[in-house]
Design a protein around this motif. Structure first.
Motif, mmCIF file in Angstrom:
data_model
loop_
_atom_site.group_PDB
_atom_site.id
_atom_site.type_symbol
_atom_site.label_atom_id
_atom_site.label_comp_id
_atom_site.label_asym_id
_atom_site.label_seq_id
_atom_site.Cartn_x
_atom_site.Cartn_y
_atom_site.Cartn_z
ATOM 1 N N ALA A 1 7.765 -11.810 6.225
ATOM 2 C CA ALA A 1 8.787 -10.995 5.577
ATOM 3 C C ALA A 1 9.052 -9.688 6.321
ATOM 4 N N SER A 2 8.476 -9.528 7.507
ATOM 5 C CA SER A 2 8.661 -8.294 8.259
ATOM 6 C C SER A 2 10.137 -8.058 8.560
ATOM 7 N N ARG B 1 5.383 -3.440 -0.457
ATOM 8 C CA ARG B 1 4.046 -3.867 -0.042
ATOM 9 C C ARG B 1 3.690 -5.280 -0.500
ATOM 10 N N GLU B 2 3.974 -5.620 -1.722
ATOM 11 C CA GLU B 2 3.607 -6.946 -2.233
ATOM 12 C C GLU B 2 4.765 -7.945 -2.112
ATOM 13 N N ARG B 3 5.603 -7.744 -1.081
ATOM 14 C CA ARG B 3 6.755 -8.626 -0.852
ATOM 15 C C ARG B 3 7.695 -8.607 -2.050
ATOM 16 N N ILE C 1 4.209 0.421 8.336
ATOM 17 C CA ILE C 1 4.103 1.653 9.119
ATOM 18 C C ILE C 1 4.604 1.438 10.546
ATOM 19 N N TYR C 2 4.466 0.226 11.079
ATOM 20 C CA TYR C 2 4.985 -0.067 12.414
ATOM 21 C C TYR C 2 6.506 0.079 12.434
ATOM 22 N N ASP C 3 7.178 -0.494 11.412
ATOM 23 C CA ASP C 3 8.637 -0.400 11.339
ATOM 24 C C ASP C 3 9.088 1.050 11.249
ATOM 25 N N ILE C 4 8.368 1.846 10.436
ATOM 26 C CA ILE C 4 8.717 3.258 10.292
ATOM 27 C C ILE C 4 8.550 3.979 11.624
ATOM 28 N N ASN C 5 7.447 3.705 12.291
ATOM 29 C CA ASN C 5 7.164 4.360 13.571
ATOM 30 C C ASN C 5 8.219 4.049 14.614
#
Length: 297
Positions: free
Chosen positions: A13-14, A123-125, A140-144
């Protein structure tokens, strides 16, 4: 994490990079409205101004860097007596880069809090793209990855720092101010992009999952679950959880009574904000036991 690790962190779901940038852009557009609500007398007088300052003081990253600065200060003092030592200049040279956010660039700070709030909502899809009800997870990766792009486009952060900042990952549960304005702003942005949100209660899910495990283990005193716990240990975990939630009076295996007790609690800021923006309660709220059965399958 817990019983449903794979359920929560399935990366199917990323979000794509384009989706993340589009979402953060929509969140950034909510800054003026939120600023009016949380700082009617100006940012300097707002209770939210000290929020990031307090977070930074508690941050392990900040404390490590502060200790490094102290260490190098003492070296500098012994090797260059009488010469001023600028800790900020030293820290700026570190590989970690400039800490983000800070309490000065308040529009960027508001965007950061919106990002953390939205990260928690997904967080929980449970953040769903409405046309096909497919989940999207903002991590957090997407935000970064997306944040520098949006900060630059909206001119919210010093340009010389954009390519060299260290993003602090702060959980929304540690915010000791009213987060409702941020949830409302996040939901306005999600609605604009045709996203929806459904309710999920992690504590209730854990209890129901433990009850299911207890019933699977109870027939054998030597049977254990994946964590190496027996039926009696799982039951004790349920009892302890209920006690921590001030629900010790309840029968630990009475799913319906536990569900009713959860539903009598004050609605969360997220639920209240969703109701304000969408005009209805989120899907799967109030709780029903059936929605939390067999989540690990």
């Amino acid at each position: 994490m817990g019983l449903f690790d794979d359920f929560y962190y399935d990366d199917s779901a990323s979000m794509t990079s384009a989706e993340a940038v589009k979402l953060l852009t929509a969140l950034a557009e909510e800054i003026p409205e939120i600023l009016k609500e949380i700082a009617p007398d100006g940012w300097a007088k707002s209770a939210y101004r000290r929020l990031i300052y307090r977070f930074n003081r508690k941050s392990d990253v900040v404390n490590r860097r502060r200790n490094l600065a102290i260490f190098h200060y003492h070296i500098h003092k012994s090797q260059h007596p009488g010469t001023p030592f600028n800790a900020d200049d030293y820290l700026e040279k570190k590989d970690l880069g400039a800490l983000f956010p800070d309490s000065i660039h308040y529009e960027a700070t508001i965007l950061f809090i919106l990002c953390i709030i939205t990260k928690g909502l997904s967080r929980e899809r449970t953040m769903l793209y409405k046309p096909d009800r497919s989940p999207r997870v903002l991590d957090i990766y997407d935000i970064n990855q997306a944040l520098p792009i949006v900060l630059a486009e909206k001119n919210l952060w010093p340009k010389e720092k954009i390519d060299n900042f260290f993003l602090l990952d702060i959980h929304d549960v540690y915010m000791d101010v009213d987060t409702t304005p941020f949830y409302t702003g996040a939901f306005r942005a999600l609605k604009k992009l045709d996203y929806d949100w459904e309710y999920f209660d992690f504590e209730f899910a854990t209890i129901i999952g433990n009850i299911e495990e207890y019933h699977q283990l109870k027939w054998s005193p030597t049977a254990i679950n994946d964590k190496g716990k027996t039926a009696s240990q799982v039951l004790k975990e349920i009892v302890d959880t209920l006690k921590d939630l001030s629900l010790a009076r309840l029968e630990p295996l009475d799913e319906k009574a536990i569900c009713n007790a959860f539903n009598r609690k004050q609605p969360s800021n997220a639920v209240l904000a969703y109701l304000t923006v969408f005009g209805e309660l989120p899907y799967k709220y109030p709780l029903q036991v059936a929605d939390y059965k067999n989540l690990d399958d």
